[in-house]
Write an enzyme that holds these catalytic residues in place. Structure first.
Site, PDB file in Angstrom:
ATOM      1  N   TYR A 152       0.839  -1.211   0.000  1.00 24.49           N
ATOM      2  CA  TYR A 152       0.000   0.000   0.000  1.00 24.49           C
ATOM      3  C   TYR A 152       0.869   1.254   0.000  1.00 24.49           C
ATOM      4  O   TYR A 152       0.660   2.181  -0.800  1.00 24.49           O
ATOM      5  CB  TYR A 152      -0.919  -0.022   1.233  1.00 24.49           C
ATOM      6  CG  TYR A 152      -1.579   1.299   1.570  1.00 24.49           C
ATOM      7  CD1 TYR A 152      -2.661   1.773   0.834  1.00 24.49           C
ATOM      8  CD2 TYR A 152      -1.134   2.081   2.643  1.00 24.49           C
ATOM      9  CE1 TYR A 152      -3.265   2.991   1.158  1.00 24.49           C
ATOM     10  CE2 TYR A 152      -1.731   3.283   2.967  1.00 24.49           C
ATOM     11  CZ  TYR A 152      -2.798   3.732   2.223  1.00 24.49           C
ATOM     12  OH  TYR A 152      -3.397   4.928   2.542  1.00 24.49           O
TER      13      TYR A 152
HETATM   14  P1  NAD Z   1     -12.225   5.239   2.279  1.00 28.23           P
HETATM   15  O1  NAD Z   1     -12.035   3.862   1.750  1.00 28.23           O
HETATM   16  O2  NAD Z   1     -13.250   5.467   3.323  1.00 28.23           O
HETATM   17  O3  NAD Z   1     -12.498   6.266   1.074  1.00 28.23           O
HETATM   18  C1  NAD Z   1     -11.965   6.106  -0.209  1.00 28.23           C
HETATM   19  C2  NAD Z   1     -13.109   6.164  -1.205  1.00 28.23           C
HETATM   20  O4  NAD Z   1     -12.561   6.067  -2.527  1.00 28.23           O
HETATM   21  C3  NAD Z   1     -14.108   5.016  -1.068  1.00 28.23           C
HETATM   22  O5  NAD Z   1     -15.423   5.512  -0.889  1.00 28.23           O
HETATM   23  C4  NAD Z   1     -13.974   4.232  -2.366  1.00 28.23           C
HETATM   24  O6  NAD Z   1     -15.208   3.679  -2.815  1.00 28.23           O
HETATM   25  C5  NAD Z   1     -13.411   5.272  -3.322  1.00 28.23           C
HETATM   26  N1  NAD Z   1     -12.616   4.688  -4.403  1.00 28.23           N
HETATM   27  C6  NAD Z   1     -11.653   3.736  -4.302  1.00 28.23           C
HETATM   28  N2  NAD Z   1     -11.153   3.440  -5.506  1.00 28.23           N
HETATM   29  C7  NAD Z   1     -11.807   4.232  -6.406  1.00 28.23           C
HETATM   30  C8  NAD Z   1     -11.744   4.363  -7.820  1.00 28.23           C
HETATM   31  N3  NAD Z   1     -10.904   3.628  -8.555  1.00 28.23           N
HETATM   32  N4  NAD Z   1     -12.582   5.239  -8.418  1.00 28.23           N
HETATM   33  C9  NAD Z   1     -13.446   5.996  -7.685  1.00 28.23           C
HETATM   34  N5  NAD Z   1     -13.536   5.906  -6.346  1.00 28.23           N
HETATM   35  C10 NAD Z   1     -12.734   5.028  -5.708  1.00 28.23           C
HETATM   36  O7  NAD Z   1     -10.778   5.712   2.798  1.00 28.23           O
HETATM   37  P2  NAD Z   1     -10.334   6.963   3.672  1.00 28.23           P
HETATM   38  O8  NAD Z   1      -9.826   6.442   4.970  1.00 28.23           O
HETATM   39  O9  NAD Z   1     -11.392   8.012   3.653  1.00 28.23           O
HETATM   40  O10 NAD Z   1      -9.067   7.469   2.838  1.00 28.23           O
HETATM   41  C11 NAD Z   1      -9.151   8.577   1.946  1.00 28.23           C
HETATM   42  C12 NAD Z   1      -7.764   8.859   1.387  1.00 28.23           C
HETATM   43  O11 NAD Z   1      -6.857   9.188   2.430  1.00 28.23           O
HETATM   44  C13 NAD Z   1      -7.127   7.676   0.659  1.00 28.23           C
HETATM   45  O12 NAD Z   1      -6.411   8.196  -0.441  1.00 28.23           O
HETATM   46  C14 NAD Z   1      -6.163   7.086   1.675  1.00 28.23           C
HETATM   47  O13 NAD Z   1      -5.076   6.422   1.051  1.00 28.23           O
HETATM   48  C15 NAD Z   1      -5.706   8.355   2.371  1.00 28.23           C
HETATM   49  N6  NAD Z   1      -5.240   8.153   3.735  1.00 28.23           N
HETATM   50  C16 NAD Z   1      -6.107   7.725   4.705  1.00 28.23           C
HETATM   51  C17 NAD Z   1      -5.655   7.588   6.012  1.00 28.23           C
HETATM   52  C18 NAD Z   1      -6.547   7.137   7.115  1.00 28.23           C
HETATM   53  O14 NAD Z   1      -6.047   6.963   8.230  1.00 28.23           O
HETATM   54  N7  NAD Z   1      -7.850   6.956   6.905  1.00 28.23           N
HETATM   55  C19 NAD Z   1      -4.315   7.896   6.332  1.00 28.23           C
HETATM   56  C20 NAD Z   1      -3.460   8.280   5.309  1.00 28.23           C
HETATM   57  C21 NAD Z   1      -3.931   8.443   4.017  1.00 28.23           C
HETATM   58  C1  UGA Z   2      -3.961   3.973   8.721  1.00 27.94           C
HETATM   59  C2  UGA Z   2      -4.877   3.835   7.481  1.00 27.94           C
HETATM   60  O1  UGA Z   2      -5.632   2.640   7.554  1.00 27.94           O
HETATM   61  C3  UGA Z   2      -4.119   3.848   6.191  1.00 27.94           C
HETATM   62  O2  UGA Z   2      -5.038   3.934   5.112  1.00 27.94           O
HETATM   63  C4  UGA Z   2      -3.215   5.030   6.207  1.00 27.94           C
HETATM   64  O3  UGA Z   2      -2.535   5.222   5.047  1.00 27.94           O
HETATM   65  C5  UGA Z   2      -2.287   4.993   7.399  1.00 27.94           C
HETATM   66  O4  UGA Z   2      -3.091   5.053   8.569  1.00 27.94           O
HETATM   67  C6  UGA Z   2      -1.347   6.173   7.424  1.00 27.94           C
HETATM   68  O5  UGA Z   2      -1.271   6.926   8.375  1.00 27.94           O
HETATM   69  O6  UGA Z   2      -0.636   6.342   6.442  1.00 27.94           O
HETATM   70  P1  UGA Z   2      -2.861   2.276  10.380  1.00 27.94           P
HETATM   71  O7  UGA Z   2      -1.845   3.155  11.040  1.00 27.94           O
HETATM   72  O8  UGA Z   2      -2.559   0.823  10.260  1.00 27.94           O
HETATM   73  O9  UGA Z   2      -3.216   2.784   8.915  1.00 27.94           O
HETATM   74  O10 UGA Z   2      -4.231   2.531  11.172  1.00 27.94           O
HETATM   75  P2  UGA Z   2      -5.131   1.625  12.103  1.00 27.94           P
HETATM   76  O11 UGA Z   2      -5.862   0.584  11.340  1.00 27.94           O
HETATM   77  O12 UGA Z   2      -5.974   2.562  12.901  1.00 27.94           O
HETATM   78  O13 UGA Z   2      -4.087   0.862  13.054  1.00 27.94           O
HETATM   79  C7  UGA Z   2      -3.370   1.532  14.084  1.00 27.94           C
HETATM   80  C8  UGA Z   2      -2.585   0.501  14.884  1.00 27.94           C
HETATM   81  O14 UGA Z   2      -3.495  -0.367  15.572  1.00 27.94           O
HETATM   82  C9  UGA Z   2      -1.689  -0.401  14.036  1.00 27.94           C
HETATM   83  O15 UGA Z   2      -0.478  -0.614  14.726  1.00 27.94           O
HETATM   84  C10 UGA Z   2      -2.450  -1.721  13.965  1.00 27.94           C
HETATM   85  O16 UGA Z   2      -1.618  -2.861  13.886  1.00 27.94           O
HETATM   86  C11 UGA Z   2      -3.188  -1.723  15.288  1.00 27.94           C
HETATM   87  N1  UGA Z   2      -4.447  -2.512  15.245  1.00 27.94           N
HETATM   88  C12 UGA Z   2      -5.344  -2.343  14.243  1.00 27.94           C
HETATM   89  C13 UGA Z   2      -4.685  -3.420  16.251  1.00 27.94           C
HETATM   90  O17 UGA Z   2      -3.856  -3.609  17.162  1.00 27.94           O
HETATM   91  N2  UGA Z   2      -5.859  -4.117  16.217  1.00 27.94           N
HETATM   92  C14 UGA Z   2      -6.800  -3.962  15.245  1.00 27.94           C
HETATM   93  O18 UGA Z   2      -7.854  -4.618  15.287  1.00 27.94           O
HETATM   94  C15 UGA Z   2      -6.534  -3.030  14.226  1.00 27.94           C
END
Ligand code: NAD
Ligand code: UGA
Length: 325
Positions: A152
């Site tokens: 990823y």
């Molecule tokens: P999410 O899965 O809730 O939202 C992403 C949306 O994009 C979904 O609704 C999905 O249906 C849509 N999507 C996926 N592929 C697509 C495509 N090919 N065409 C059109 N739509 C598409 O995820 P999120 O947590 O809201 O993440 C949003 C963005 O932030 C992503 O780019 C993710 O990589 C980035 N991001 C998220 C986190 C986090 O902690 N949530 C952290 C770092 C970066």
């Molecule tokens: C999150 C998002 O899911 C990614 O899309 C994003 O890109 C990433 O942050 C980011 O900052 O770049 P992650 O940090 O793995 O990824 O977020 P969580 O799923 O909230 O996990 C946080 C921590 O909790 C991780 O260490 C994970 O291993 C742990 N975890 C997660 C558990 O211990 N138990 C669970 O059931 C889920």
């Protein structure tokens, strides 16, 4: 001045909050989403519920990796590219094809459609702390060598590189924001806080991967939305900015805080650390503070309480629906 905006991934967790804020500020928004099946469509429809009643909002269902994008960029002034296949731990194996399609190809296609636009003033790309891998130092600065340890993370870094080179070659005003683990209402069901809260409300066991001493710089979704608005106004094309929440804590500390908020002890089980998960993240946000004026405003306690209240509400309305059926 009201702007014409494009929000990709607008049915998702972050995209839906961002689109709502843009509408509330008086902008018009075209939102694109393909309802990818990473989690249920019904959840994403709920995320869109308020937006769909707004005259300034237009929804387009489509896949960025395939659809004709040119018509949807026409006249757009601010583009916020939030769509992606998210999730670190699920990016191994055959599903990697979805990550390359939705994170790399989709980003390249959107940048191609954006190049040469006479109206576009900002193109904000949702990047990720996962590009750093196990970073060389903490807090981590943008100029440290990114070395992702998950497939990823590799695709999110590829997206950043595409933004930088389209900025350089074609003047696309592309800015990358490296979000650090985002949480709050509507958080994705695969993410830690969502899973922990859901388990605790049901008095069911939750699972900690590894020993629970891993740390994250958790960031509230409201701060992420604000960072996008600031970057649209002040971000320098081709640049990358860390967007962290300012509260680096261990997973164990999060669970202790949830026990206080929910008022019940967690039933904790342990499973092995997951491949692709970094041990620590910590954002040095001085560049975002200096250049964008970014400062996180939400404390972890405040943000967690909001996520608990949201999930309690969701679960209660699901019980009501079941009761009526
Ligand atoms: P999410 O899965 O809730 O939202 C992403 C949306 O994009 C979904 O609704 C999905 O249906 C849509 N999507 C996926 N592929 C697509 C495509 N090919 N065409 C059109 N739509 C598409 O995820 P999120 O947590 O809201 O993440 C949003 C963005 O932030 C992503 O780019 C993710 O990589 C980035 N991001 C998220 C986190 C986090 O902690 N949530 C952290 C770092 C970066
Ligand atoms: C999150 C998002 O899911 C990614 O899309 C994003 O890109 C990433 O942050 C980011 O900052 O770049 P992650 O940090 O793995 O990824 O977020 P969580 O799923 O909230 O996990 C946080 C921590 O909790 C991780 O260490 C994970 O291993 C742990 N975890 C997660 C558990 O211990 N138990 C669970 O059931 C889920």
């Amino acid at each position: 001045m009201p702007k014409r905006c494009l929000v990709t991934g607008c049915a998702g967790f972050i995209g839906s909050h961002l689109a709502e804020r843009l509408i509330q500020l008086g902008h018009t928004v075209v939102g694109i989403d393909n309802f990818s099946d990473f989690y249920p469509r019904a959840v994403k429809e709920d995320n869109l519920a308020w937006l769909k009643g707004q005259p300034a909002f237009t929804f387009v269902e489509g896949d960025l990796a395939q659809m004709d994008l040119a018509p949807w960029l026409e006249g757009v002034e601010w583009a916020f590219h939030q769509a992606a296949q998210a999730g670190v731990r699920s990016s191994w194996g055959n599903d990697f094809a979805i990550y390359t399609q939705s994170n790399v190809l989709a980003t390249q296609r959107l940048l191609e459609a954006a190049k040469g636009s006479p109206t576009l003033q900002a193109f904000i790309y949702a990047s990720s702390s996962s590009v750093y891998g196990d970073a060389e130092r903490y807090p981590t600065r943008e100029d440290f060598l990114p070395q992702p340890i998950s497939p990823y993370g590799v695709t999110k870094l590829a997206g950043e590189h595409l933004c930088r080179l389209y900025a350089r070659a074609y003047g696309v005003p592309a800015v990358s924001l490296r979000y650090f683990t985002v949480y709050g209402p509507r958080q994705r069901p695969d993410m830690a806080f969502h899973r922990f809260i859901r388990a605790m409300l049901a008095n069911a066991p939750l699972i900690i991967y590894g020993d629970g001493m891993q740390t994250r710089d958790f960031t509230f979704v409201g701060d992420i939305v604000e960072a996008n608005l600031l970057a649209a106004g002040r971000g320098r094309p081709g640049e990358v900015y860390n967007i962290g929440g300012g509260s680096r804590v261990t997973v164990r500390q999060v669970i202790a805080l949830l026990e206080e908020i929910i008022g019940r002890p967690a039933r904790v089980e342990f499973a092995p650390a997951q491949k692709g998960d970094v041990l620590h993240t910590a954002a040095d946000i001085s560049k975002a503070a200096r250049e964008l004026g970014y400062q996180p405003k939400y404390s972890l306690r405040e943000g967690l309480a909001q996520e608990v209240a949201w999930l309690e509400g969701r679960l209660a309305s699901q019980r009501d629906q079941l009761g009526r059926a």
